[in-house]
Design an enzyme around this catalytic site. Sequence first.
Site, short mmCIF file in Angstrom:
data_model
loop_
_atom_site.label_atom_id
_atom_site.label_comp_id
_atom_site.label_asym_id
_atom_site.label_seq_id
_atom_site.Cartn_x
_atom_site.Cartn_y
_atom_site.Cartn_z
CB SER A 85 -49.55 -35.05 38.71
OG SER A 85 -50.63 -34.40 39.33
N GLY A 86 -47.92 -32.85 40.90
CA GLY A 86 -47.73 -32.55 42.32
C GLY A 86 -49.05 -32.56 43.08
CE LYS A 164 -45.39 -31.23 34.19
NZ LYS A 164 -46.01 -31.31 35.50
CB SER A 233 -50.19 -32.17 34.66
OG SER A 233 -49.50 -31.79 35.81
CB SER A 351 -53.92 -34.66 37.70
OG SER A 351 -53.44 -33.42 37.25
CB ALA A 354 -60.64 -31.01 35.60
CD GLN A 357 -57.69 -31.18 32.03
OE1 GLN A 357 -57.05 -32.06 32.61
NE2 GLN A 357 -57.50 -29.89 32.27
N GLY A 358 -63.44 -32.95 30.74
CA GLY A 358 -64.72 -33.35 31.29
C GLY A 358 -65.57 -32.12 31.55
N PRO A 359 -66.82 -32.31 31.95
CG PRO A 359 -68.70 -33.21 32.96
CD PRO A 359 -67.49 -33.60 32.18
N GLY A 362 -66.25 -31.59 36.95
CA GLY A 362 -66.04 -33.03 36.89
C GLY A 362 -64.72 -33.35 36.23
#
Length: 372
Positions: A85-86, A164, A233, A351, A354, A357-359, A362
């Site tokens: 993860s960059g 990934k 990612s 990372s 999102a 990925q979650g609300p 968040g």
Amino acid sequence: MRTASVGVFRVATTGPGDVSGLMAMIGSGAIDPTTILAILGKTEGNGGVNDFTREYAVAALCTALAPELGLSPEAVEQRIAFVMSGGTEGVLSPHITVFTRRQAERPAGMSGKRLSIGMAHTRDFLPEEIGRSAQIMETAKAVTAAMADAGITDPADVHFVQIKCPLLTSDRVEAANARGNKTATTSAYSSMAYSRGASALGVAVALGEIASDVGDDDVLRRYDLFSSVASTSSGIELMHNVIIVLGNSASSASEFEIGHAVMNDAIDAPAVVSALKCVGLGVGLGVAPLATEDRELVNIFAKAEASPDGSVRGFRHTMLEDTDISSTRHARAAVGGLIAGLAGTGAVYVSGGAEHQGPAGGGPVAVIARLS
């Protein structure tokens, strides 16, 4: 009872090509290279389409591990799951986290569920499948396979799913056009979000967090649909998804445990505290490494993004309007600083991006602790 024992090692790096810390641990016997299953890393690139530090880091690791495993570097990359993860903005510190797995007897006195890890791959995707239902459903199948590989049967025991996934380039878009097909977007940068989002929705489907009738039109639109444990990612270096499932299992003989919570926004400190507490840790407040009498922090894994509605708790933010710095870089720095202050270290895995990925705004936050 014959079970698997999972090991976790956080190793600092001086640059994306630095493998000295890992090789020193192999040389000392602390890590058996034949047991390495996955390596997650944070590199100091920009985290964008042209972030070549990710590929550089993987190439360096594969080249270093090849003679240890008696394989070619290309074969090493097929054997071990590498997720780089960059972006180490702010106080985030470049590092890698090495996961090992070996067969071991579960001690008679060991109680409770312990850390387990499983891995799976999807098939390669066509460019026109990225960010769409094909990627969602193939990811869901691979998550189920990775759970089986980890010996986890209850979705509630899954605490982090790292993926990934690929992105689009102009050549890949043109290849789809040549077949008479259109891609989800023609922008390489936007395709990263589509790929991350579809992959996360695949996790949600596999774990029963959402219904399986999710489709193309839901990606990057239905932000009420998300996974509480997905971390995805995007990278230019592959055309399939690599899935790593982390959870707890009663059949694991590991000395580690994982737990998670969900941040509702980028300043949700109570969620980070909750994630620490669920593995028996408190708040660091400047003390590093964070530890209690019988537990020690190994690493924290989190997702971060600029809230898509342009505000955090009613106040406007400018992350989405900054044409000098990508919003994902702002978000990583903000969330990384928050977590570092609570954990007492900047060597945490945060990372950006999102989507689902979650609300919205968040993201999930997972903590691994070593039990003494």
